[in-house]
Scaffold this active site. Sequence first.
Site, PDB file in Angstrom:
ATOM      1  N   GLY A  16       0.849  -1.205   0.000  1.00 37.81           N
ATOM      2  CA  GLY A  16       0.000   0.000   0.000  1.00 37.81           C
ATOM      3  C   GLY A  16       0.881   1.251   0.000  1.00 37.81           C
ATOM      4  O   GLY A  16       0.463   2.314   0.466  1.00 37.81           O
ATOM      5  N   GLY A  41       3.199  -1.552  -9.230  1.00 42.34           N
ATOM      6  CA  GLY A  41       1.818  -1.140  -9.450  1.00 42.34           C
ATOM      7  C   GLY A  41       1.369  -0.495  -8.158  1.00 42.34           C
ATOM      8  O   GLY A  41       1.148  -1.180  -7.164  1.00 42.34           O
ATOM      9  N   HIS A  42       1.312   0.826  -8.151  1.00 38.76           N
ATOM     10  CA  HIS A  42       0.970   1.562  -6.928  1.00 38.76           C
ATOM     11  C   HIS A  42      -0.407   2.195  -7.111  1.00 38.76           C
ATOM     12  O   HIS A  42      -0.600   3.020  -8.006  1.00 38.76           O
ATOM     13  CB  HIS A  42       2.029   2.646  -6.647  1.00 38.76           C
ATOM     14  CG  HIS A  42       3.391   2.079  -6.373  1.00 38.76           C
ATOM     15  ND1 HIS A  42       4.491   2.853  -6.122  1.00 38.76           N
ATOM     16  CD2 HIS A  42       3.814   0.805  -6.278  1.00 38.76           C
ATOM     17  CE1 HIS A  42       5.546   2.071  -5.908  1.00 38.76           C
ATOM     18  NE2 HIS A  42       5.154   0.811  -6.006  1.00 38.76           N
ATOM     19  N   GLN A 224       8.519  -2.103  -5.144  1.00 39.84           N
ATOM     20  CA  GLN A 224       8.725  -3.474  -4.674  1.00 39.84           C
ATOM     21  C   GLN A 224       8.886  -3.462  -3.145  1.00 39.84           C
ATOM     22  O   GLN A 224       8.178  -2.719  -2.494  1.00 39.84           O
ATOM     23  CB  GLN A 224       9.940  -4.135  -5.354  1.00 39.84           C
ATOM     24  CG  GLN A 224       9.726  -4.452  -6.828  1.00 39.84           C
ATOM     25  CD  GLN A 224       9.906  -3.257  -7.748  1.00 39.84           C
ATOM     26  OE1 GLN A 224      10.941  -2.617  -7.720  1.00 39.84           O
ATOM     27  NE2 GLN A 224       8.922  -2.961  -8.558  1.00 39.84           N
ATOM     28  N   ARG A 305      -2.724 -12.850  -5.524  1.00 43.82           N
ATOM     29  CA  ARG A 305      -1.564 -12.812  -4.631  1.00 43.82           C
ATOM     30  C   ARG A 305      -1.686 -13.917  -3.600  1.00 43.82           C
ATOM     31  O   ARG A 305      -2.786 -14.219  -3.126  1.00 43.82           O
ATOM     32  CB  ARG A 305      -1.504 -11.460  -3.916  1.00 43.82           C
ATOM     33  CG  ARG A 305      -1.250 -10.300  -4.858  1.00 43.82           C
ATOM     34  CD  ARG A 305      -1.306  -8.966  -4.091  1.00 43.82           C
ATOM     35  NE  ARG A 305      -1.169  -7.834  -5.001  1.00 43.82           N
ATOM     36  CZ  ARG A 305      -1.744  -6.640  -4.804  1.00 43.82           C
ATOM     37  NH1 ARG A 305      -2.484  -6.426  -3.744  1.00 43.82           N
ATOM     38  NH2 ARG A 305      -1.556  -5.665  -5.675  1.00 43.82           N
TER      39      ARG A 305
END
Length: 441
Positions: A16, A41-42, A224, A305
């Site tokens: 997050g 991917g933020h 990451q 995930r």
Amino acid sequence: MDTISVIAGMQWGDEGKGKIVDLLSENANYVVRFHGGNNAGHTIVVQGKKYPLHLIPSGVLQPKAKCVIANGVVVDLEVLTSEIKMFESDGIKLNNRLFISERCHLILPYHKALDIAYENARGKKKLGTTARGIGPCYADKVSYNGIRIYELKDWELFREKFIFQTKIKNKIIKSLGGTTVDIERELEKISKLRKNILIFVADTYQLLQKAILEKKKILMEGAQAIMLDVDFSPYPFSTGSNTIPGAVNTGAGIPVQKIGDILGVVKAYTSRVGGGPLPTELTDKLGEEIREKGKEFGTTTGRPRRVGWLDLEAVKFACQVSGATEIAITKIDILSGFSKIKICTGYKLNGKSIPYSSCGYQELAKLTPIYKRSLKTSFEKQAFKLVYKEFSGWTEDLTNIKKFNDLPKNCQTYLKFIENFLGIKISLISTGPKREEYIKI
Ligand code: GDP
Ligand code: IMO
Ligand code: MG
């Protein structure tokens, strides 16, 4: 927060970070990506709209913040162009707000083809990369085969280098049974894309040095996470860059002694996308429930995930190696409704304790996570008297809570335990995906 702050993930990514960076960017002058590429991917959610960012720093929705893609980042022209277009179509102009280092290495079509071809060749032993060409691009960078973004300025020179590299790479791709790159078609695409990007290319080193002198507020946005660092992860289950905060020096030219705060972002449980050992993984129905509730599907690839209990043995290591000075806990709201919650506090292998730092991927795959340990502080004794191996859960919706003391008592115990175990202050608690859903402490 200090003048220069680093925000870094303390687990396996997707903690997050994007949400936290967006929130803290309100008063930032610069928000800087310094490593990785569009494997990141933020996600930020502002005024009901969700933005999945891969390359543009997560300060983009705060009008005062300038966004810098510094030299340590590897850039895919196509992805960056579509991100810029996404914002421009939303009325957010990036001229004079987005700066890309001349030194960034380009992710080129053969990097992506190689990434995929290697993965396919590994078969069942594939690593589960994002297939974005990250590893092959960094490999080219350190073997002097890379092409930097500023080389796009001289088209003939770029063309020559691109053809030379593609011919070599095509031989490897072919030998791996992959899809080779069509040189002329790709050159045509790149020649169009470069025009969109070159207008943003700048000497970001100078820009940031000037900002430091002027005591501007700079947020360094890690991508990451520590458990994927190319040196400190269970290699080869890694990403291609150093993800530790020290990478701000190599990745953006920021001298390390200028770093003030280091905010470690910790998800209240564990998630990981891709392969590799995950000691606290839950492969049962409970894991499924957490995945669904937490919407744990990759922002970049959409892959489900893997999830598990919070692994504080790994997080403790991550905080230590990164020098975290504060913690932000995210997704605590997702744990509402689970009657028992566990925290891993150590590892055992062949009957003996083993620290995360002594483990390679083979050890991590074999060891047993410990969900209790000897009780040291009086706080721990008290917490465990209440809960023993497991923490009792809570059922309340946490989304609108604004004060720590208004959180359910069991949730407070869970958070206090984390803070005491790590010996680092929790300064922020995220209670939902939206910008305004947080508790500041
Ligand atoms: P990042 O890569 O670390 O920026 O994280 P991602 O954006 O890939 O994944 C985090 C996901 O959780 C995103 O969908 C966020 O919108 C969401 N998220 C962030 N913080 C919270 C939170 O506190 N609670 C909930 N429920 N979702 C959150
Ligand atoms: P953010 O910034 C989660 C993982 C991949 C794979 C490994 C190597 O959103 O937290 P790569 O494509 O980098 O060569 O893949 O690293 N990975 C991530 N996992 N979040 C990320 O970024 C990731 N970036 C890479 O899934 O296991
Ligand atoms: Mg992510």
